[in-house]
Each structure stands twice: as structure tokens, then as C-alpha cells.
Scaffold this motif. Structure first.
Motif, mmCIF file in Angstrom:
data_model
loop_
_atom_site.group_PDB
_atom_site.id
_atom_site.type_symbol
_atom_site.label_atom_id
_atom_site.label_comp_id
_atom_site.label_asym_id
_atom_site.label_seq_id
_atom_site.Cartn_x
_atom_site.Cartn_y
_atom_site.Cartn_z
ATOM 1 N N SER A 3 0.800 -1.119 0.027
ATOM 2 C CA SER A 3 -0.010 0.160 -0.175
ATOM 3 C C SER A 3 0.782 1.341 -0.026
ATOM 4 O O SER A 3 2.001 1.239 0.345
ATOM 5 N N ARG A 4 0.267 2.419 -0.255
ATOM 6 C CA ARG A 4 1.052 3.591 -0.170
ATOM 7 C C ARG A 4 1.189 3.954 1.245
ATOM 8 O O ARG A 4 0.530 3.550 2.078
ATOM 9 N N ILE A 5 2.636 4.296 1.360
ATOM 10 C CA ILE A 5 2.958 4.312 3.192
ATOM 11 C C ILE A 5 2.246 5.366 3.532
ATOM 12 O O ILE A 5 2.047 4.979 4.799
ATOM 13 N N ALA A 320 15.182 2.550 2.446
ATOM 14 C CA ALA A 320 15.131 4.219 2.230
ATOM 15 C C ALA A 320 15.999 4.560 3.430
ATOM 16 O O ALA A 320 16.973 5.642 3.296
ATOM 17 N N ALA A 321 15.989 4.118 4.573
ATOM 18 C CA ALA A 321 16.806 4.605 5.978
ATOM 19 C C ALA A 321 18.180 4.480 5.659
ATOM 20 O O ALA A 321 19.141 5.300 5.980
ATOM 21 N N GLU A 340 10.348 10.129 10.312
ATOM 22 C CA GLU A 340 9.670 10.937 9.447
ATOM 23 C C GLU A 340 10.489 11.185 8.126
ATOM 24 O O GLU A 340 9.809 11.174 7.121
ATOM 25 N N THR A 341 11.905 11.526 8.246
ATOM 26 C CA THR A 341 12.491 11.560 6.987
ATOM 27 C C THR A 341 12.604 10.251 6.118
ATOM 28 O O THR A 341 12.477 10.435 4.918
ATOM 29 N N ALA A 342 12.765 9.128 6.864
ATOM 30 C CA ALA A 342 12.531 7.936 6.040
ATOM 31 C C ALA A 342 11.347 7.621 5.446
ATOM 32 O O ALA A 342 11.280 7.264 4.201
ATOM 33 N N ASP A 347 7.524 7.657 0.703
ATOM 34 C CA ASP A 347 6.140 8.198 0.036
ATOM 35 C C ASP A 347 6.413 8.990 -1.106
ATOM 36 O O ASP A 347 5.755 8.911 -2.110
ATOM 37 N N ALA A 348 7.519 9.825 -1.043
ATOM 38 C CA ALA A 348 7.919 10.557 -2.336
ATOM 39 C C ALA A 348 8.381 9.575 -3.639
ATOM 40 O O ALA A 348 7.790 9.764 -4.472
#
Length: 361
Positions: A3-5, A320-321, A340-342, A347-348
Motif C-alpha cells: 500500500s502507499r506508505i 530508504a533509511a 519522518e524523514t525515512a 512516500d515521495a
């Protein structure tokens, strides 16, 4: 299908707002790394010059630091000594909000390692073991995971006296993952080939999640007697992907447990018991670091599992992290971002894939 994050975040927040936070507990060693850039590795009796020296806390600290930055409670169950090196370790744990629940040794210091990096970025290690390696069968009696907790076990704890404590914990954990209300994540090291047969058998029987890089996965496959086609092409995007998928599949079938096989910017391959191998894309980044991003990846993976994410989604966020940790490396050490940054990077990328007509998987 993933699913979308952002949508998954809303679902998880609604589901878990009233639940207690689950913790990541590490049974790994923590020591101090002294990293030195040298003009060459000297021969016996020789001499080398270091133009840059940096001390940082290593081992399982980096895993716990990453998990803490993902917003979950973190606990270190290993042994910490008393002395100058142990003081550095304790200050790092306190600074990252990591609780030390393990034993304290008053008669010996914690250990340290010299990490010599030459002009070709080849690394040579010289280790001095300390309190962290002087445990016994009772070392991890303090570990009583609550429901939903994630227990991290590192391969660096499997090579010395503390391994007896790991073995005792695995016996307590039992051989049925479905019968445990907590999760075990084991990341072996390149010294897995030296772990004794009895301990390796107990680790396999416990059926943890195995988080490995490609070299570690191949070493594990060798120990398990898994045949691989060594003549297969390993070109990126072709034979490499096929080889990684086959390795992950073979490990999953033999272990009867989920393997996660990492390959840097290429992402990771995941197989759940009885399921198909899934390739989770990575996030390309310029490799400016001198240390592996395996610790930020593993720490994030553990934290996401503690937060209730599925294994595949947790790996995606960990990818991502790890990428961001490399971009933000400090003195050659990958520096894990916050939660939040990861999530924002995942999401981007999800939005970009959707806009281009791609599949959200």
C-alpha cells in the motif's frame, strides 16, 4: 502488493494509538571503533601515517541508534565494562536514549577496535575484546520480551563466551515462531563460518528472521549445504537479480524462516515461509561512506516490525533509511535519519512511481 506508505501510516496510527509502545532489545556487543585513514597497511615492523583518526561507538549500538531514531524504545542487554572505553559507550547509549538493561563489569573495560583504511578504502581490523565478550550462560537472563517486542541478535555475539547466553535465550524462545509473542531478528556477520555447529543448529531451529548482506547469505548457504550455480552471471539488472532471488528462495526453503538478503542500492530480496520471493527496490545513492549501512538497515527493520509494519513494508522503509544514512555519513559512519524523514523518502518515491504509471509494489 504494498500500500502507499502514507495510507498505511494512517491505518497503523488508528490501530495502535491506545497500545503500549513495543521495544527493540539487542543482545549484541558494543565497543569503540578507532578509525584511521592510513597511507598504506604496514608490514610487520613497518610504519604508517594516519592523516585522519576518528573514534565512534560501534557494534550493535548502531542498530539500536537507528531503531531509536525510528521512535521506538530501545534496550541494550549486553555487558558493559568499567573504564575509559566503557565510559564512551555509556555516554553514547545515554545520548541516544538507549536503556542499558544488561550486566555491568567492574573489573574490566569494554573493548575497542582499530579500523585501518588504506588509500584503496580496504579496511583492516585489529580487535581488543573486553567486557562485552566475557558473558556466560546467564548473560541474557535479564531479557524478558513483552508481546510485540523485537529481539535483535548480532553475529558478533556468537564467537566468544557470550554465545552461551545467546544459546540459552534461544532455548527459552523455543522453535515455533507462531508460539512466540515477540519477534527475533538475527543478522550474522562474515565470521558465520566460524560459529560452532551446535549453536548454529539452535539458531536455525528457532527460525528467526535472518537479515544478511549477500556475502553473509552465501556464507550461511555454505554452512547449510545449499547448492548454488556459481557459473550464473552476476551482472546488475540481469543475472545478479536472478542469482539474488534464487539465493533468497533457497535460504527460505531450507531455514523455514524469512530471509532478508540485502544488496545495497539494489534493495533487498525477501521471502516469507511458503511465499514467493519479493524484490524490494532500493534507493540509489553515492557511496561516500567507509562503513557498511547494514546497521541502520537492520535497526530500522527491527523498529518497523516493532511498530507493526509487515516484513516487506519494513524492509522497504529500511532500504530508504540505509540510503539516507549513507548520504548523511559522518566521518565515514552512516548516520541514520529519523522516522519522518525515512517515511518521506518512501512516500515521495511512491508518488513518483504512481505519477509515471508504475506499479505500487
Amino acid at each position: 502488493m504494498l500500500s502507499r506508505i502514507s495510507e498505511r501510516l494512517v491505518e497503523l496510527k488508528e490501530a495502535h494509538d491506545d497500545e503500549p509502545q513495543h521495544a527493540v532489545i539487542s543482545l549484541g556487543h558494543i565497543w569503540v571503533d578507532i578509525m584511521m585513514d592510513v597511507n598504506g597497511i604496514p608490514k610487520a615492523g613497518g610504519f604508517a601515517v594516519s592523516d585522519h583518526t576518528n573514534a565512534s561507538v560501534g557494534g550493535s549500538y548502531r542498530v539500536l541508534q537507528a531503531a531509536a531514531r525510528m521512535g521506538v524504545p530501545t534496550r541494550h542487554a549486553g555487558v558493559v565494562g568499567t573504564g575509559p572505553w566503557a565510559t564512551i559507550v555509556r555516554e553514547a547509549l545515554d545520548g541516544s536514549g538507549i536503556e542499558h538493561i544488561g550486566q555491568d563489569r567492574l573489573d574490566t573495560d569494554s573493548g575497542f577496535r582499530l579500523v585501518l583504511a588504506d588509500e584503496d578504502r580496504r579496511k583492516t581490523y585489529i580487535a581488543t575484546y573486553g567486557a562485552e565478550a566475557q558473558g556466560d550462560a546467564t548473560t541474557f537472563d535479564c531479557v524478558e520480551p513483552a508481546a510485540g517486542d523485537v529481539v535483535h541478535i548480532s553475529g558478533n555475539t556468537l564467537m566468544d563466551h557470550t554465545a552461551a547466553g545467546v544459546d540459552e535465550f534461544m532455548h527459552r524462545a523455543g522453535t515455533d515462531p507462531a508460539g512466540r509473542d515477540f519477534t527475533i531478528v538475527l543478522n550474522p556477520t562474515n565470521t558465520l563460518s566460524l560459529v560452532n555447529d551446535h549453536l548454529l543448529e539452535d539458531l536455525v531451529l528457532a527460525r528467526p528472521i535472518w537479515s544478511c548482506n549477500r556475502q553473509e547469505a552465501n556464507t550461511l548457504a555454505d554452512r547449510l549445504g545449499i547448492f548454488r550455480d556459481d557459473e550464473a552471471s552476476l551482472t546488475v539488472g540481469g543475472g545478479f537479480d536472478r542469482s539474488m532471488a534464487e539465493l533468497c528462495q533457497a535460504l527460505g526453503e531450507t531455514l523455514r524462516a524469512p530471509p532478508v538478503v540485502r544488496a545495497g542500492s539494489r534493495g533487498a530480496w525477501v521471502r516469507t515461509p511458503g511465499g514467493e520471493v519479493v524484490h524490494v527496490d532500493g534507493y540509489p545513492t553515492k557511496a561516500t561512506h567507509t562503513r557498511s549501512a547494514g546497521a541502520p538497515h537492520t535497526g530500522t527493520l527491527c523498529a518497523m516490525l516493532a511498530r507493526g509494519w509487515s516484513l516487506t513494508d519494513a524492509v522497504r522503509i529500511a532500504n530508504a533509511a540505509a540510503s539516507l544514512a549513507i548520504q548523511r555519513s559522518v566521518n565515514g559512519v552512516p548516520n541514520c535519519p529519523d522516522y519522518e524523514t525515512a517515511i518521506a523518502l518512501v512516500d515521495a518515491n511512491d508518488d513518483s512511481t504512481t505519477a509515471s504509471g508504475g506499479d505500487r509494489s
